[in-house]
Design a protein around this motif. Sequence first.
Motif, PDB file in Angstrom:
ATOM      1  N   ASP A  27      40.604  32.602  34.790  1.00 49.75           N
ATOM      2  CA  ASP A  27      41.166  33.526  35.775  1.00 49.75           C
ATOM      3  C   ASP A  27      41.755  32.744  36.953  1.00 49.75           C
ATOM      4  OD1 ASP A  27      41.192  36.469  36.837  1.00 49.75           O
ATOM      5  OD2 ASP A  27      40.377  35.280  38.485  1.00 49.75           O
ATOM      6  N   PRO A  28      42.896  33.176  37.491  1.00 52.64           N
ATOM      7  CA  PRO A  28      43.512  32.427  38.599  1.00 52.64           C
ATOM      8  C   PRO A  28      42.603  32.272  39.814  1.00 52.64           C
ATOM      9  CG  PRO A  28      45.069  34.004  37.683  1.00 52.64           C
ATOM     10  CD  PRO A  28      43.752  34.290  37.043  1.00 52.64           C
ATOM     11  N   VAL A  29      41.834  33.291  40.136  1.00 55.37           N
ATOM     12  CA  VAL A  29      40.970  33.201  41.317  1.00 55.37           C
ATOM     13  C   VAL A  29      39.808  32.244  41.061  1.00 55.37           C
ATOM     14  CG1 VAL A  29      39.476  34.495  42.878  1.00 55.37           C
ATOM     15  CG2 VAL A  29      41.648  35.486  42.128  1.00 55.37           C
ATOM     16  N   SER A  30      39.213  32.303  39.877  1.00 54.71           N
ATOM     17  CA  SER A  30      38.152  31.345  39.549  1.00 54.71           C
ATOM     18  C   SER A  30      38.685  29.918  39.583  1.00 54.71           C
ATOM     19  CB  SER A  30      37.575  31.649  38.158  1.00 54.71           C
ATOM     20  OG  SER A  30      36.837  32.852  38.160  1.00 54.71           O
ATOM     21  N   GLY A  31      39.932  29.745  39.138  1.00 57.31           N
ATOM     22  CA  GLY A  31      40.547  28.419  39.200  1.00 57.31           C
ATOM     23  C   GLY A  31      40.778  27.949  40.614  1.00 57.31           C
ATOM     24  N   TRP A  32      41.005  28.893  41.532  1.00 57.21           N
ATOM     25  CA  TRP A  32      41.169  28.538  42.944  1.00 57.21           C
ATOM     26  C   TRP A  32      39.824  28.150  43.560  1.00 57.21           C
ATOM     27  CZ3 TRP A  32      39.334  30.923  47.476  1.00 57.21           C
ATOM     28  CH2 TRP A  32      39.901  30.453  48.671  1.00 57.21           C
ATOM     29  N   ASP A 188      46.957  28.414  49.586  1.00 59.11           N
ATOM     30  CA  ASP A 188      47.325  27.460  48.533  1.00 59.11           C
ATOM     31  C   ASP A 188      46.851  27.913  47.159  1.00 59.11           C
ATOM     32  OD1 ASP A 188      48.489  25.612  50.396  1.00 59.11           O
ATOM     33  OD2 ASP A 188      46.450  24.993  50.935  1.00 59.11           O
ATOM     34  N   GLY A 189      46.837  29.232  46.954  1.00 58.34           N
ATOM     35  CA  GLY A 189      46.324  29.744  45.693  1.00 58.34           C
ATOM     36  C   GLY A 189      47.020  31.008  45.233  1.00 58.34           C
ATOM     37  N   PRO A 190      46.406  31.714  44.294  1.00 55.87           N
ATOM     38  CA  PRO A 190      47.012  32.911  43.716  1.00 55.87           C
ATOM     39  C   PRO A 190      46.891  34.122  44.627  1.00 55.87           C
ATOM     40  CG  PRO A 190      44.849  32.586  42.789  1.00 55.87           C
ATOM     41  CD  PRO A 190      45.111  31.391  43.680  1.00 55.87           C
ATOM     42  N   SER A 191      47.450  35.218  44.164  1.00 57.10           N
ATOM     43  CA  SER A 191      47.407  36.469  44.918  1.00 57.10           C
ATOM     44  C   SER A 191      46.365  37.414  44.325  1.00 57.10           C
ATOM     45  CB  SER A 191      48.780  37.151  44.882  1.00 57.10           C
ATOM     46  OG  SER A 191      49.771  36.348  45.479  1.00 57.10           O
ATOM     47  N   MET A 192      45.869  38.308  45.193  1.00 60.42           N
ATOM     48  CA  MET A 192      44.993  39.390  44.757  1.00 60.42           C
ATOM     49  C   MET A 192      45.573  40.698  45.296  1.00 60.42           C
ATOM     50  SD  MET A 192      41.197  37.727  45.333  1.00 60.42           S
ATOM     51  CE  MET A 192      40.371  38.977  44.321  1.00 60.42           C
ATOM     52  N   TRP A 193      45.518  41.739  44.463  1.00 59.23           N
ATOM     53  CA  TRP A 193      46.115  43.019  44.835  1.00 59.23           C
ATOM     54  C   TRP A 193      45.027  44.058  45.074  1.00 59.23           C
ATOM     55  CZ3 TRP A 193      48.010  39.668  41.241  1.00 59.23           C
ATOM     56  CH2 TRP A 193      49.340  39.255  41.383  1.00 59.23           C
ATOM     57  N   PRO A 194      44.836  44.522  46.320  1.00 61.01           N
ATOM     58  CA  PRO A 194      43.892  45.619  46.562  1.00 61.01           C
ATOM     59  C   PRO A 194      44.484  46.913  46.011  1.00 61.01           C
ATOM     60  CG  PRO A 194      45.068  45.078  48.581  1.00 61.01           C
ATOM     61  CD  PRO A 194      45.501  44.071  47.555  1.00 61.01           C
ATOM     62  N   MET A 195      43.689  47.653  45.229  1.00 60.18           N
ATOM     63  CA  MET A 195      44.212  48.840  44.558  1.00 60.18           C
ATOM     64  C   MET A 195      43.247  50.016  44.702  1.00 60.18           C
ATOM     65  SD  MET A 195      45.932  47.138  41.135  1.00 60.18           S
ATOM     66  CE  MET A 195      47.142  48.469  40.999  1.00 60.18           C
ATOM     67  N   TRP A 196      43.809  51.167  44.959  1.00 63.37           N
ATOM     68  CA  TRP A 196      43.040  52.386  45.252  1.00 63.37           C
ATOM     69  C   TRP A 196      43.493  53.497  44.315  1.00 63.37           C
ATOM     70  CZ3 TRP A 196      39.144  53.323  48.765  1.00 63.37           C
ATOM     71  CH2 TRP A 196      38.866  54.656  49.101  1.00 63.37           C
ATOM     72  N   ARG A 197      42.549  54.293  43.877  1.00 67.88           N
ATOM     73  CA  ARG A 197      42.859  55.434  43.010  1.00 67.88           C
ATOM     74  C   ARG A 197      42.228  56.696  43.576  1.00 67.88           C
ATOM     75  NH1 ARG A 197      40.515  58.539  39.003  1.00 67.88           N
ATOM     76  NH2 ARG A 197      41.773  59.066  37.160  1.00 67.88           N
ATOM     77  N   GLU A 198      43.052  57.666  43.891  1.00 70.35           N
ATOM     78  CA  GLU A 198      42.551  58.978  44.301  1.00 70.35           C
ATOM     79  C   GLU A 198      42.074  59.742  43.068  1.00 70.35           C
ATOM     80  OE1 GLU A 198      42.097  60.388  47.151  1.00 70.35           O
ATOM     81  OE2 GLU A 198      43.028  58.905  48.478  1.00 70.35           O
ATOM     82  N   PRO A 199      41.026  60.553  43.209  1.00 69.25           N
ATOM     83  CA  PRO A 199      40.578  61.346  42.059  1.00 69.25           C
ATOM     84  C   PRO A 199      41.675  62.283  41.595  1.00 69.25           C
ATOM     85  CG  PRO A 199      39.526  62.092  44.085  1.00 69.25           C
ATOM     86  CD  PRO A 199      40.214  60.813  44.417  1.00 69.25           C
ATOM     87  N   ARG A 200      41.810  62.441  40.319  1.00 67.81           N
ATOM     88  CA  ARG A 200      42.898  63.234  39.749  1.00 67.81           C
ATOM     89  C   ARG A 200      42.838  64.692  40.180  1.00 67.81           C
ATOM     90  NH1 ARG A 200      45.135  60.417  35.241  1.00 67.81           N
ATOM     91  NH2 ARG A 200      45.606  58.371  36.121  1.00 67.81           N
ATOM     92  N   SER A 201      41.648  65.224  40.342  1.00 70.51           N
ATOM     93  CA  SER A 201      41.522  66.635  40.722  1.00 70.51           C
ATOM     94  C   SER A 201      42.164  66.892  42.075  1.00 70.51           C
ATOM     95  CB  SER A 201      40.052  67.060  40.746  1.00 70.51           C
ATOM     96  OG  SER A 201      39.303  66.237  41.627  1.00 70.51           O
ATOM     97  N   GLN A 202      41.984  65.955  43.025  1.00 69.55           N
ATOM     98  CA  GLN A 202      42.564  66.125  44.354  1.00 69.55           C
ATOM     99  C   GLN A 202      44.079  66.036  44.284  1.00 69.55           C
ATOM    100  OE1 GLN A 202      40.844  63.601  47.299  1.00 69.55           O
ATOM    101  NE2 GLN A 202      38.779  64.389  47.010  1.00 69.55           N
ATOM    102  N   ARG A 203      44.609  65.133  43.467  1.00 73.30           N
ATOM    103  CA  ARG A 203      46.044  65.010  43.342  1.00 73.30           C
ATOM    104  C   ARG A 203      46.640  66.313  42.808  1.00 73.30           C
ATOM    105  NH1 ARG A 203      47.302  59.044  40.819  1.00 73.30           N
ATOM    106  NH2 ARG A 203      47.105  57.883  42.756  1.00 73.30           N
ATOM    107  N   SER A 204      45.974  66.914  41.793  1.00 72.86           N
ATOM    108  CA  SER A 204      46.475  68.155  41.217  1.00 72.86           C
ATOM    109  C   SER A 204      46.482  69.259  42.237  1.00 72.86           C
ATOM    110  CB  SER A 204      45.621  68.541  40.013  1.00 72.86           C
ATOM    111  OG  SER A 204      45.660  67.543  39.019  1.00 72.86           O
TER     112      SER A 204
END
Length: 208
Positions: A27-32, A188-204
Amino acid sequence: MGVAIRTAGEGDRELIVRLLDEAFQDDPVSGWVFPSAEERRVKHPGLMAAFTDIVLAGGRIDVTEDGSACALWLSVPADEGHDDHAAEDEGPAMVREAVDPDNERIERIGRLTAAIHPTGRAHEYLWMIGVAPGRQGEGHGTALIEAVLDRCDREGLPAYLEASSARSRRLYERLGFELAGPVLDLPDGPSMWPMWREPRSQRSARVL
């Protein structure tokens, strides 16, 4: 055919550590964190063991019945103001001390990811998910994630994670996660992407 999933216990610790070590060796982060391949081979299992112990004590680890994949989850409560986070602040330093005191990147990665972690709302946090190298691409990781996301949808809970590669980011996007802030570019290393998921029921509900 579905993937059988169970909750791991203390007796599964060795299995979980081995799975995570094998899954994240490249994994890129483990390699960093461990730039030397030899150092990573020797010390990376200790870091995975530290993470496993933290989640066994305070969260939940799901594992496929065949032992080919596991997911580490923490239930994060709503933040009421950051009045006293002393114990959390000590966590990265404690992990560094336990795994490799001379490697400041072990502590730094913990502090950097904690700094971008969303606050304010209760959510499920997917800390890590590992699939045995020979079993990747068979849908085991997706099954582990979807099992918790289904519960999140029923209970109206968001979910959060940090993607450690462009490949994993694309997978999470297919499961409904979206970028949740600036990309974390490790020094001097890779990137990490913070990601969020709203519950599907609320989106509907918003659409209706």
